[in-house]
Design an enzyme around this catalytic site. Structure first.
Site, PDB file in Angstrom:
ATOM      1  CG  ASP A 322      -9.265  -3.074   8.060  1.00 52.75           C
ATOM      2  OD1 ASP A 322      -8.050  -2.826   7.997  1.00 52.75           O
ATOM      3  OD2 ASP A 322      -9.859  -3.729   7.178  1.00 52.75           O
ATOM      4  CD  GLU A 521      -7.795  -2.737   1.517  1.00 50.63           C
ATOM      5  OE1 GLU A 521      -8.504  -2.018   2.226  1.00 50.63           O
ATOM      6  OE2 GLU A 521      -6.599  -2.959   1.743  1.00 50.63           O
TER       7      GLU A 521
HETATM    8  C1  BGC Z   1      -7.426  -4.248   5.082  1.00 56.86           C
HETATM    9  C2  BGC Z   1      -7.094  -5.380   5.993  1.00 56.86           C
HETATM   10  C3  BGC Z   1      -5.623  -5.390   6.263  1.00 56.86           C
HETATM   11  C4  BGC Z   1      -5.195  -4.062   6.824  1.00 56.86           C
HETATM   12  C5  BGC Z   1      -3.717  -3.962   7.092  1.00 56.86           C
HETATM   13  C6  BGC Z   1      -6.883  -2.962   5.591  1.00 56.86           C
HETATM   14  O1  BGC Z   1      -7.120  -1.952   4.714  1.00 56.86           O
HETATM   15  O2  BGC Z   1      -8.820  -4.143   4.941  1.00 56.86           O
HETATM   16  O3  BGC Z   1      -7.514  -6.588   5.425  1.00 56.86           O
HETATM   17  O4  BGC Z   1      -5.312  -6.424   7.141  1.00 56.86           O
HETATM   18  O5  BGC Z   1      -5.544  -3.050   5.937  1.00 56.86           O
HETATM   19  O6  BGC Z   1      -2.993  -3.929   5.939  1.00 56.86           O
HETATM   20  C1  BGC Z   2      -2.314   0.011   3.119  1.00 57.67           C
HETATM   21  C2  BGC Z   2      -3.118  -1.236   3.187  1.00 57.67           C
HETATM   22  C3  BGC Z   2      -4.450  -0.898   3.696  1.00 57.67           C
HETATM   23  C4  BGC Z   2      -5.096   0.193   2.892  1.00 57.67           C
HETATM   24  C5  BGC Z   2      -6.380   0.645   3.499  1.00 57.67           C
HETATM   25  C6  BGC Z   2      -3.023   1.017   2.291  1.00 57.67           C
HETATM   26  O1  BGC Z   2      -2.296   2.161   2.270  1.00 57.67           O
HETATM   27  O2  BGC Z   2      -1.079  -0.241   2.591  1.00 57.67           O
HETATM   28  O3  BGC Z   2      -2.520  -2.179   3.983  1.00 57.67           O
HETATM   29  O4  BGC Z   2      -5.208  -2.054   3.629  1.00 57.67           O
HETATM   30  O5  BGC Z   2      -4.276   1.295   2.801  1.00 57.67           O
HETATM   31  O6  BGC Z   2      -7.302   1.034   2.584  1.00 57.67           O
END
Ligand code: BGC
Ligand code: BGC
Length: 828
Positions: A322, A521
């Site tokens: 990830d 998140e």
């Molecule tokens: C998330 C994933 C996601 C990835 C790409 C991460 O931060 O935990 O679920 O697929 O980013 O966006």
């Molecule tokens: C991205 C997400 C990713 C996240 C990770 C963001 O900047 O756009 O896709 O999941 O960071 O924490």
């Protein structure tokens, strides 16, 4: 020798040779593959394809091999980079879009896909030129793209319990993804959340492993086609990725990216269960979790990634890590982490750190830290997936089936599936007989969520957090209000929209739509299971309507079960709509009956997780898992529920300053830039720095909701001190911003926005421009930028500082973390 000594010796030998027993005293985070189930991975390995892969690997340079193992984000990876570094994949994170624009229109996504593909297959300088793939979070439909069909988030699909429907959703999503040229979605999330304070819980189908397992295979088949299927591109399919392996829904207190302090059997039986059907349906990729197990980060856990997932469970695809998750593995940084590849990560998601990752992996392989056999295994796994996709022989994205068929995005056919999903996901918790409504009368539609697609869509919609969107960003969508209005009109009745409940014509009934705001998140994490106090105003509306003897139907938009007893008491009927997406008519289909008030559709939605009695899950369930009324059921003799949440409402910890006050425990100070002459501002009016700064109150949101700082001669620093050092390193990695809502009457000659540490020097002062404006503007500076300017994000004390030179007049309404800046401040 005495017997006891002998015994002791035997015991010692026994210990040394002991077969690992899950109950034994192994190091925490040690997996025992032998206790995990074995599955059958259906993907066929044919000899011709294997020979071709072996031949490619034999001809690849080390640089080409390592490139395949690394995935960069389109924010920070150009087509030229893909060519030069032979990258195996790109992705767009939630906040990335073509040309840096989240809201780029569909043709631009396809054009960029072509550019990456063309660069990756350029063999003019020799080299094997393996085509790149593009991964995207199509997690509830092709949800990054304007105009795409937005299906209910997974928690709503869990409520439907309908694998056939879910398979059709997967197929429709695959079609829409293929229109814009991507080959791979980071879905489905197969988490089994055990604590709904976790802000990502809605991405999972259910808290119940059996229910999640019942649905997973259908989504994988919908996206990819049959488990042994090949040539996915030719069939209009995409690769799926089950995530996040493993235990993402098990973290203590539901903290995002936290640690799962649970036993191996619990990890296996609850969180591991959905990987069985995923593997048996041939899922092509698995994403490793940010989180940890027993104190060790999953991304570095060889026992689980290799021992359990690949070797024991037989997963034959590849494992992707990830977003910079490798940087959190013990002993790693974003730039270097051989541990991740050694543990079994085949492709490293290194959004902005890919170049360092390529360099370090090459060096580590040369130095023998990583054996070539491991590199070759990872490359082979990736090439197998690419072969299965049909990517090695496919032309540019725009030449493939479905590409550029814009009418497929949000097509009537797909929207009909989404509408069906909305109908089937609704869970009725209370109905004294008011539902279904008759379409003949006059309906009031109230509540702040009634006419808002963004609220209905939730996070991972166009933008990462689903914030910063307006109605114009959802062409073709229908709000709940629009759906109800149309259904009333079709039945000969009428409807009116009044968010605050102040109707123009007395209604026969009222639908009040309330609930959560979009989040993803971090930002959705809660301290307790309750709505933020600023979202409960519609409950007052319900009570006011009831007092006028108007029957009230409460509709809740939410990513999770929350304590809402006041609303359950106030309403005659209560419907949980989860995060339904773009097809608001699905609600009207169920709420509004036929001319005689008979249901037009069955009510089949059942709770995918228990509904709490208070804001603390440990106080037990008000409605158990699986609860949901059907049309035969009537709520009679409702005994008012306690309206005591069991815990005090907690302020948002991401809000450092608001309502004219620093957050609890924080302090507001005015000082010299070097920290001298610091005055703590507790009341207003106040003066500081020997009269050079006057602090007064100003209205913002509420009366005296802001503080105004008039500086007659700078420099002066306005600062917010945290109660204890803050660690914002994950938020910085996640592209979270420091947001400041300000109104500038006189602009400083120079302004520096920044932060400082507690005790040690780590000051970051970023030059920003805050021009005069006759309105409030929410400025945002990326936390990453503070890090780049020297802040140690793990220990911020003076978390916010704004230094003003010259004479200035600035009012500050709010300081918080978030992603919804109206104006982003560039990072010099
Ligand atoms: C998330 C994933 C996601 C990835 C790409 C991460 O931060 O935990 O679920 O697929 O980013 O966006
Ligand atoms: C991205 C997400 C990713 C996240 C990770 C963001 O900047 O756009 O896709 O999941 O960071 O924490």
């Amino acid at each position: 020798m005495t017997v006891p000594v002998l015994r002791r010796a035997a015991l010692l030998v026994g210990l040394c040779l002991a077969i690992p027993d899950p109950a034994s005293a192994d190091a925490p985070g040690t997996a025992h593959p032998g206790i995990w189930p074995v599955y059958h991975y259906p993907v066929i390995r044919d000899a011709a394809a294997e020979a071709r892969i072996a031949d490619l690997i034999a001809r690849m340079t080390l640089e080409e091999k390592i490139g395949q193992l690394v995935q960069g984000d389109i924010c920070c990876t150009t087509p030229d980079d893909v060519r030069t570094y032979h990258l195996g994949a790109v992705l767009n994170g939630g906040n990335s879009g073509p040309g840096g624009n989240d809201k780029a229109l569909a043709p631009e996504w396809l054009r960029l896909a072509d550019a990456y593909w063309t660069a990756s297959t350029d063999r003019s300088h020799g080299g094997v030129g393996i085509p790149v793939m593009w991964g995207i979070d199509a997690v509830h439909g092709h949800s990054n793209i304007i105009g795409a069909t937005l299906f209910p988030h997974n928690i709503g699909l869990g409520a439907t319990r309908d694998p056939d429907l879910i398979e059709r959703i997967g197929a429709a999503t695959a079609t829409e993804v293929r229109v814009t040229g991507q080959e791979w979605t980071f879905a489905p999330t197969v988490t089994v959340p055990q604590d709904y304070r976790w802000g990502r819980a809605y991405e999972g189908y259910s808290s119940n492993p059996a229910l999640v397992s019942h649905l997973v295979g259908a989504m994988v088949r919908g996206l990819q086609g049959p488990g042994d299927g090949r040539d996915l591109l030719a069939r209009g399919k995409v690769l799926a990725s089950t995530k996040h392996f493993l235990g993402d829904g098990a973290t203590t207190n539901g903290v995002d990216q936290g640690d799962a302090a649970i036993s191996e059997t619990e990890l296996r039986d609850i969180h591991g269960a959905p990987y069985g059907p995923a593997i048996e349906n041939g899922v092509a990729t698995v994403m490793a979790s940010f989180s940890g197990w027993q104190g060790r980060k999953m991304t570095g856990n060889a026992g689980l990634l290799t021992g359990v997932l690949k070797d024991r469970m037989g997963f034959g695809g590849f494992v992707v890590s990830d977003w910079n998750a490798h940087g959190q593995v013990e002993g790693c940084t974003n730039a270097s982490c051989p541990q991740a590849v050694l543990a079994g990560i085949d492709m490293v998601m290194a959004p902005d750190s890919w170049k360092d990752m390529v360099t370090s992996l090459i060096a580590q392989t040369r130095a023998g830290v990583i054996l070539m056999a491991r590199i070759d295994d990872a490359v082979a796994r990736i090439l197998r997936v690419k072969t299965r996709l049909g990517l090695l022989d496919a032309g540019a994205p725009s030449t493939r089936p479905l590409s550029g068929q814009w009418a497929q995005l949000g097509s009537a056919e797909h929207r009909a599936i989404a509408r069906e999903a909305v109908r089937k996901s609704l869970v009725l918790l209370k109905n004294d007989g008011v539902l279904p409504l008759r379409p003949r009368g006059h309906l009031l539609v109230a509540g702040d969520g009634a006419d808002d697609v963004a609220r209905a869509a939730g996070g991972w919609t166009i933008s990462w957090q689903g914030t910063g969107l307006s109605r114009a960003d959802f062409p073709g969508a229908t709000t709940i209000w629009q759906g109800l209005q149309a259904a009333m009109a079709a039945g000969g009745g009428s409807a009116e929209l009044a968010p605050d409940g102040h109707f123009a014509r007395r209604p026969d009934a009222a639908v009040v739509v309330f609930g959560e705001r979009p989040y993803a998140e971090f930002q959705g994490d809660l301290k307790s299971l309750q709505l933020s106090p600023d979202l409960t105003a519609p409950w007052e509306t319900m009570r006011a309507l009831r007092a006028q003897h108007i029957p009230v139907i409460a509709v809740m938009l939410t990513g999770r079960p929350l304590f809402v007893n006041p609303a359950l008491n106030a309403a005659n009927a209560f419907v949980v709509a989860w995060l339904p997406g773009s097809e608001g008519e699905g609600l009207a289909d169920v709420l509004i009956g036929d001319a005689r008030g008979r249901p037009r559709h069955m009510l089949t939605g059942r709770l995918p997780a228990a509904w709490p009695r208070t804001a603390r899950a440990q106080d037990g369930a008000l409605f158990p898992f699986g609860y949901g009324m059907s049309w035969r059921d009537r709520t009679r003799g409702w005994a008012a529920l306690s309206e005591d949440a069991g815990v005090a409402p907690v302020a948002d910890i991401r809000r450092w300053f608001g309502n004219g006050q620093p957050a609890s425990g924080w302090s507001l100070r005015v000082e010299s830039p070097d920290g001298s002459g610091s005055t703590r501002i507790t009341g207003v009016p106040a003066t500081a720095l020997g009269g050079r700064v006057q602090v007064t109150a100003r209205d913002y949101g509420v009366q005296e909701g802001a503080r105004r700082f008039v500086v007659t001669a700078g420099p002066a620093t306005i600062a917010l001190m945290a109660p204890a050092p803050l660690n914002l390193s994950r938020e910085a990695n996640g592209d979270v911003q420091l947001l400041i809502t300000a109104r500038v009457a006189q602009a400083p000659t120079r302004a520096l926005l920044g932060s400082d540490c507690d005790g040690v020097a780590c000051r970051a002062d970023v030059p920003v421009t805050l021009p005069v404006a006759d309105r409030w503007v929410r400025y945002g500076l990326a936390l990453k930028c503070l890090a780049r300017h020297g802040a140690d994000m793990t220990r911020l004390g003076e978390a916010f500082r704004l230094t003003l030179d010259g004479a200035s007049d600035i009012a500050i309404g709010e300081v918080r973390l978030g992603n919804d800046a109206e104006q982003e401040l560039p990072c010099p």
